[in-house]
Motif scaffolding. Structure first.
Motif: not given
Length: 302
Positions: A260-276
Protein backbone atom coordinates in the motif's frame (compact mmCIF):
# COMPACT_ATOMS: atom_id res chain seq x y z
CA UNK A 1 6.10 -46.69 18.72
CA UNK A 2 2.84 -46.82 16.82
CA UNK A 3 1.41 -44.15 19.11
CA UNK A 4 4.44 -41.93 18.42
CA UNK A 5 3.97 -42.28 14.70
CA UNK A 6 0.28 -41.45 15.08
CA UNK A 7 1.05 -38.28 17.00
CA UNK A 8 3.68 -37.30 14.40
CA UNK A 9 1.15 -37.91 11.63
CA UNK A 10 -1.45 -35.74 13.34
CA UNK A 11 1.16 -33.02 13.89
CA UNK A 12 2.18 -33.19 10.23
CA UNK A 13 -1.45 -32.94 9.15
CA UNK A 14 -1.98 -29.98 11.45
CA UNK A 15 1.08 -28.19 10.06
CA UNK A 16 0.06 -28.90 6.48
CA UNK A 17 -3.50 -27.84 7.22
CA UNK A 18 -2.25 -24.57 8.70
CA UNK A 19 -0.06 -23.97 5.65
CA UNK A 20 -3.02 -24.60 3.32
CA UNK A 21 -5.21 -22.23 5.34
CA UNK A 22 -2.53 -19.53 5.24
CA UNK A 23 -2.11 -20.05 1.48
CA UNK A 24 -5.88 -19.81 0.90
CA UNK A 25 -6.08 -16.64 3.02
CA UNK A 26 -3.21 -15.07 1.09
CA UNK A 27 -4.96 -15.90 -2.20
CA UNK A 28 -8.20 -14.43 -0.85
CA UNK A 29 -6.48 -11.19 0.14
CA UNK A 30 -4.69 -11.02 -3.21
CA UNK A 31 -7.99 -11.40 -5.04
CA UNK A 32 -9.60 -8.79 -2.78
CA UNK A 33 -6.92 -6.24 -3.68
CA UNK A 34 -7.01 -7.07 -7.40
CA UNK A 35 -8.44 -4.00 -9.07
CA UNK A 36 -9.29 -2.58 -12.46
CA UNK A 37 -9.21 1.03 -13.60
CA UNK A 38 -11.84 0.59 -16.33
CA UNK A 39 -14.49 2.77 -14.58
CA UNK A 40 -11.94 5.58 -14.20
CA UNK A 41 -10.78 5.24 -17.81
CA UNK A 42 -14.38 5.62 -18.99
CA UNK A 43 -14.77 8.81 -16.95
CA UNK A 44 -11.46 10.31 -18.06
CA UNK A 45 -11.56 9.46 -21.77
CA UNK A 46 -13.92 12.35 -22.77
CA UNK A 47 -11.56 14.83 -21.08
CA UNK A 48 -8.56 13.76 -23.16
CA UNK A 49 -9.69 13.31 -26.77
CA UNK A 50 -7.00 11.97 -29.07
CA UNK A 51 -4.85 10.64 -26.23
CA UNK A 52 -4.31 6.96 -25.49
CA UNK A 53 -4.98 6.46 -21.78
CA UNK A 54 -2.43 4.07 -20.32
CA UNK A 55 -2.96 4.54 -16.59
CA UNK A 56 -5.45 6.16 -14.24
CA UNK A 57 -4.55 6.17 -10.56
CA UNK A 58 -7.11 4.70 -8.19
CA UNK A 59 -5.98 6.65 -5.13
CA UNK A 60 -4.88 10.25 -4.56
CA UNK A 61 -1.17 11.00 -4.64
CA UNK A 62 0.54 13.02 -1.94
CA UNK A 63 3.96 14.44 -1.18
CA UNK A 64 5.64 12.78 1.83
CA UNK A 65 7.16 14.86 4.61
CA UNK A 66 10.79 13.85 4.13
CA UNK A 67 13.22 13.09 1.35
CA UNK A 68 16.88 12.09 1.50
CA UNK A 69 17.92 14.81 -0.93
CA UNK A 70 16.65 17.46 1.48
CA UNK A 71 17.97 15.99 4.71
CA UNK A 72 20.97 18.31 4.99
CA UNK A 73 18.74 21.33 4.51
CA UNK A 74 16.29 19.99 7.08
CA UNK A 75 19.10 19.39 9.57
CA UNK A 76 20.48 22.87 9.10
CA UNK A 77 17.26 24.71 9.87
CA UNK A 78 14.35 22.71 11.34
CA UNK A 79 10.75 23.19 10.33
CA UNK A 80 9.90 24.39 13.85
CA UNK A 81 12.40 27.25 13.47
CA UNK A 82 11.02 28.15 10.06
CA UNK A 83 7.50 28.61 11.36
CA UNK A 84 8.81 30.99 14.04
CA UNK A 85 10.56 33.20 11.47
CA UNK A 86 9.14 36.20 9.70
CA UNK A 87 8.24 34.96 6.18
CA UNK A 88 10.62 37.51 4.68
CA UNK A 89 13.51 35.79 6.46
CA UNK A 90 12.73 32.71 4.36
CA UNK A 91 13.62 34.59 1.18
CA UNK A 92 17.29 34.50 2.11
CA UNK A 93 17.13 30.78 2.90
CA UNK A 94 15.47 30.14 -0.45
CA UNK A 95 17.86 32.43 -2.37
CA UNK A 96 15.01 34.73 -3.39
CA UNK A 97 16.49 38.11 -4.28
CA UNK A 98 13.41 39.88 -5.64
CA UNK A 99 10.11 38.60 -4.14
CA UNK A 100 8.00 40.53 -6.67
CA UNK A 101 9.80 39.02 -9.65
CA UNK A 102 9.71 35.64 -7.91
CA UNK A 103 5.91 35.67 -7.74
CA UNK A 104 5.75 36.12 -11.52
CA UNK A 105 8.37 33.41 -12.02
CA UNK A 106 6.34 30.99 -9.86
CA UNK A 107 3.21 31.76 -11.87
CA UNK A 108 4.92 31.02 -15.19
CA UNK A 109 5.11 27.18 -15.00
CA UNK A 110 1.58 27.04 -13.58
CA UNK A 111 0.37 29.21 -16.45
CA UNK A 112 2.06 26.88 -18.93
CA UNK A 113 0.90 23.53 -17.57
CA UNK A 114 -2.53 24.48 -16.25
CA UNK A 115 -3.59 27.04 -18.81
CA UNK A 116 -6.01 28.72 -16.40
CA UNK A 117 -4.26 31.85 -15.18
CA UNK A 118 -5.21 33.84 -18.25
CA UNK A 119 -8.84 32.97 -17.43
CA UNK A 120 -9.46 34.48 -13.98
CA UNK A 121 -13.13 33.48 -13.98
CA UNK A 122 -12.28 29.83 -14.56
CA UNK A 123 -9.65 29.94 -11.82
CA UNK A 124 -12.15 31.41 -9.38
CA UNK A 125 -14.71 28.71 -10.23
CA UNK A 126 -12.15 25.97 -9.62
CA UNK A 127 -11.21 27.54 -6.32
CA UNK A 128 -14.80 28.07 -5.19
CA UNK A 129 -15.58 24.43 -6.00
CA UNK A 130 -13.46 23.41 -3.02
CA UNK A 131 -14.20 26.23 -0.60
CA UNK A 132 -14.10 29.97 -0.16
CA UNK A 133 -12.26 31.53 -3.14
CA UNK A 134 -11.21 34.38 -0.88
CA UNK A 135 -8.80 31.97 0.77
CA UNK A 136 -8.18 31.06 4.36
CA UNK A 137 -6.35 33.10 6.97
CA UNK A 138 -8.90 35.90 7.62
CA UNK A 139 -7.46 38.89 9.45
CA UNK A 140 -7.68 38.75 13.22
CA UNK A 141 -7.81 41.40 15.93
CA UNK A 142 -4.08 41.00 16.57
CA UNK A 143 -3.20 42.12 13.04
CA UNK A 144 -2.33 45.77 12.37
CA UNK A 145 -4.97 47.85 10.61
CA UNK A 146 -3.09 47.92 7.31
CA UNK A 147 -2.96 44.10 7.27
CA UNK A 148 -6.76 43.91 7.34
CA UNK A 149 -6.95 45.43 3.87
CA UNK A 150 -6.71 43.14 0.81
CA UNK A 151 -3.30 43.24 -0.84
CA UNK A 152 -3.58 44.88 -4.30
CA UNK A 153 -3.12 42.31 -7.07
CA UNK A 154 -3.24 42.27 -10.82
CA UNK A 155 -6.05 40.32 -12.49
CA UNK A 156 -3.73 37.40 -13.20
CA UNK A 157 -2.29 37.42 -9.69
CA UNK A 158 -5.83 37.39 -8.29
CA UNK A 159 -6.65 34.37 -10.48
CA UNK A 160 -3.52 32.66 -9.16
CA UNK A 161 -4.42 33.49 -5.56
CA UNK A 162 -8.00 32.26 -5.99
CA UNK A 163 -6.91 29.06 -7.70
CA UNK A 164 -4.72 28.06 -4.75
CA UNK A 165 -6.96 29.63 -2.09
CA UNK A 166 -4.22 31.83 -0.73
CA UNK A 167 -5.09 34.64 1.63
CA UNK A 168 -5.95 37.96 0.01
CA UNK A 169 -4.80 39.75 3.18
CA UNK A 170 -1.13 38.71 3.01
CA UNK A 171 1.45 39.22 0.25
CA UNK A 172 1.62 36.32 -2.22
CA UNK A 173 5.39 36.26 -1.90
CA UNK A 174 5.20 35.58 1.84
CA UNK A 175 2.75 32.72 1.39
CA UNK A 176 4.68 31.15 -1.48
CA UNK A 177 7.92 31.34 0.52
CA UNK A 178 6.23 29.44 3.35
CA UNK A 179 5.01 26.72 0.97
CA UNK A 180 8.41 26.40 -0.67
CA UNK A 181 10.21 26.15 2.66
CA UNK A 182 7.74 23.74 4.22
CA UNK A 183 7.84 21.41 1.21
CA UNK A 184 11.47 21.79 0.22
CA UNK A 185 12.21 18.39 1.68
CA UNK A 186 10.15 16.66 -1.02
CA UNK A 187 10.94 18.63 -4.16
CA UNK A 188 13.82 20.46 -5.76
CA UNK A 189 13.06 23.61 -3.81
CA UNK A 190 12.17 25.96 -6.68
CA UNK A 191 8.47 26.74 -7.06
CA UNK A 192 9.30 28.43 -10.37
CA UNK A 193 9.70 25.01 -12.02
CA UNK A 194 7.56 22.17 -13.36
CA UNK A 195 7.96 20.24 -10.11
CA UNK A 196 7.05 23.38 -8.17
CA UNK A 197 3.86 23.89 -10.15
CA UNK A 198 2.87 20.26 -9.56
CA UNK A 199 3.59 20.68 -5.85
CA UNK A 200 1.27 23.69 -5.67
CA UNK A 201 -1.63 21.64 -7.03
CA UNK A 202 -0.88 18.75 -4.67
CA UNK A 203 -0.73 21.27 -1.82
CA UNK A 204 -4.08 22.79 -2.76
CA UNK A 205 -6.20 19.83 -3.86
CA UNK A 206 -7.00 16.41 -2.45
CA UNK A 207 -8.26 13.37 -4.32
CA UNK A 208 -5.88 13.99 -7.20
CA UNK A 209 -4.87 10.84 -9.09
CA UNK A 210 -2.23 10.79 -11.80
CA UNK A 211 -3.12 9.87 -15.38
CA UNK A 212 -0.52 8.69 -17.88
CA UNK A 213 -1.27 8.84 -21.60
CA UNK A 214 0.86 8.32 -24.67
CA UNK A 215 1.59 12.07 -24.80
CA UNK A 216 1.07 13.58 -21.32
CA UNK A 217 1.14 13.24 -17.57
CA UNK A 218 -2.02 14.69 -16.03
CA UNK A 219 -3.17 15.44 -12.51
CA UNK A 220 -6.92 15.11 -12.08
CA UNK A 221 -9.43 16.19 -9.52
CA UNK A 222 -11.79 13.26 -9.26
CA UNK A 223 -12.16 11.74 -5.80
CA UNK A 224 -12.39 8.14 -4.71
CA UNK A 225 -14.47 5.44 -6.34
CA UNK A 226 -17.89 5.09 -4.64
CA UNK A 227 -18.78 1.97 -2.72
CA UNK A 228 -20.17 -0.93 -4.70
CA UNK A 229 -23.84 -0.44 -5.54
CA UNK A 230 -23.70 3.35 -5.27
CA UNK A 231 -24.03 5.64 -8.27
CA UNK A 232 -20.74 6.99 -9.59
CA UNK A 233 -21.25 10.76 -9.62
CA UNK A 234 -17.63 11.75 -10.05
CA UNK A 235 -16.95 14.55 -12.52
CA UNK A 236 -13.19 14.57 -13.13
CA UNK A 237 -11.36 17.80 -13.94
CA UNK A 238 -7.88 18.20 -15.38
CA UNK A 239 -5.91 20.37 -12.95
CA UNK A 240 -2.37 20.08 -14.27
CA UNK A 241 -0.74 18.61 -17.38
CA UNK A 242 2.75 18.30 -18.78
CA UNK A 243 3.93 16.79 -22.02
CA UNK A 244 5.47 13.37 -21.60
CA UNK A 245 8.63 14.45 -23.44
CA UNK A 246 9.37 16.85 -20.57
CA UNK A 247 9.71 13.98 -18.08
CA UNK A 248 13.41 13.12 -17.89
CA UNK A 249 13.06 10.07 -15.63
CA UNK A 250 10.85 8.38 -13.04
CA UNK A 251 12.48 6.45 -10.20
CA UNK A 252 10.10 4.11 -8.34
CA UNK A 253 10.83 2.29 -5.07
CA UNK A 254 9.47 -0.72 -3.20
CA UNK A 255 6.75 -1.46 -5.74
CA UNK A 256 7.15 -5.20 -5.36
CA UNK A 257 7.82 -5.22 -1.61
CA UNK A 258 5.03 -3.04 -0.23
CA UNK A 259 1.35 -3.43 -0.85
CA UNK A 260 0.00 0.00 0.00
CA UNK A 261 2.91 2.42 -0.41
CA UNK A 262 4.45 3.29 -3.74
CA UNK A 263 6.93 6.21 -3.69
CA UNK A 264 8.20 7.63 -6.98
CA UNK A 265 10.48 10.56 -7.81
CA UNK A 266 9.61 12.37 -11.04
CA UNK A 267 12.43 14.38 -12.64
CA UNK A 268 11.61 16.97 -15.32
CA UNK A 269 13.78 18.30 -18.12
CA UNK A 270 14.21 21.65 -16.34
CA UNK A 271 16.14 19.80 -13.61
CA UNK A 272 13.37 19.99 -11.03
CA UNK A 273 12.07 16.89 -9.24
CA UNK A 274 9.30 15.92 -6.86
CA UNK A 275 8.79 12.82 -4.74
CA UNK A 276 5.21 11.57 -4.52
CA UNK A 277 3.65 8.60 -2.77
CA UNK A 278 0.66 6.75 -4.12
CA UNK A 279 -1.06 4.43 -1.60
CA UNK A 280 -1.74 1.89 -4.32
CA UNK A 281 -2.36 -1.83 -4.63
CA UNK A 282 0.12 -4.00 -6.51
CA UNK A 283 -2.19 -4.16 -9.51
CA UNK A 284 -2.26 -0.37 -9.58
CA UNK A 285 1.52 -0.21 -9.22
CA UNK A 286 1.94 -2.67 -12.06
CA UNK A 287 -0.27 -0.61 -14.35
CA UNK A 288 1.71 2.53 -13.56
CA UNK A 289 5.07 0.87 -14.21
CA UNK A 290 3.79 -0.52 -17.52
CA UNK A 291 2.53 2.93 -18.55
CA UNK A 292 5.94 4.58 -17.95
CA UNK A 293 8.17 1.72 -19.10
CA UNK A 294 9.63 3.77 -21.96
CA UNK A 295 10.63 6.62 -19.60
CA UNK A 296 14.15 6.20 -18.13
CA UNK A 297 14.53 5.51 -14.42
CA UNK A 298 14.98 2.94 -11.69
CA UNK A 299 12.25 0.34 -11.33
CA UNK A 300 11.60 -2.04 -8.41
CA UNK A 301 12.57 -5.67 -8.80
CA UNK A 302 9.62 -7.86 -9.67
Amino acid sequence: MTGGRGRLGRLTEAVLGGARAARDKARELRDEFRTTDEPERALVAPLLPGEEIRYVGLAPVRAPETHRAGSQFADRVGAEVAEALDPRALFGLLNVVNPVAWVDAVMTPVRIVAGVLMLPGKAAVLAADGGDPAGADPPGPDRPAQARQPVPLTEEQEAFRALFRLSRHRPLADQLAEIAYRRRYVFSGDLASLAGSLLLFLERYTGTPLVVTDTHLHLLRMGRRPDEGREDRRRPQVLWSVERRRIARIDSDHGAARLMQFPSTIVFDDGSWIRIVNPATRDDQGRFLAAVRDIPGQRPAT
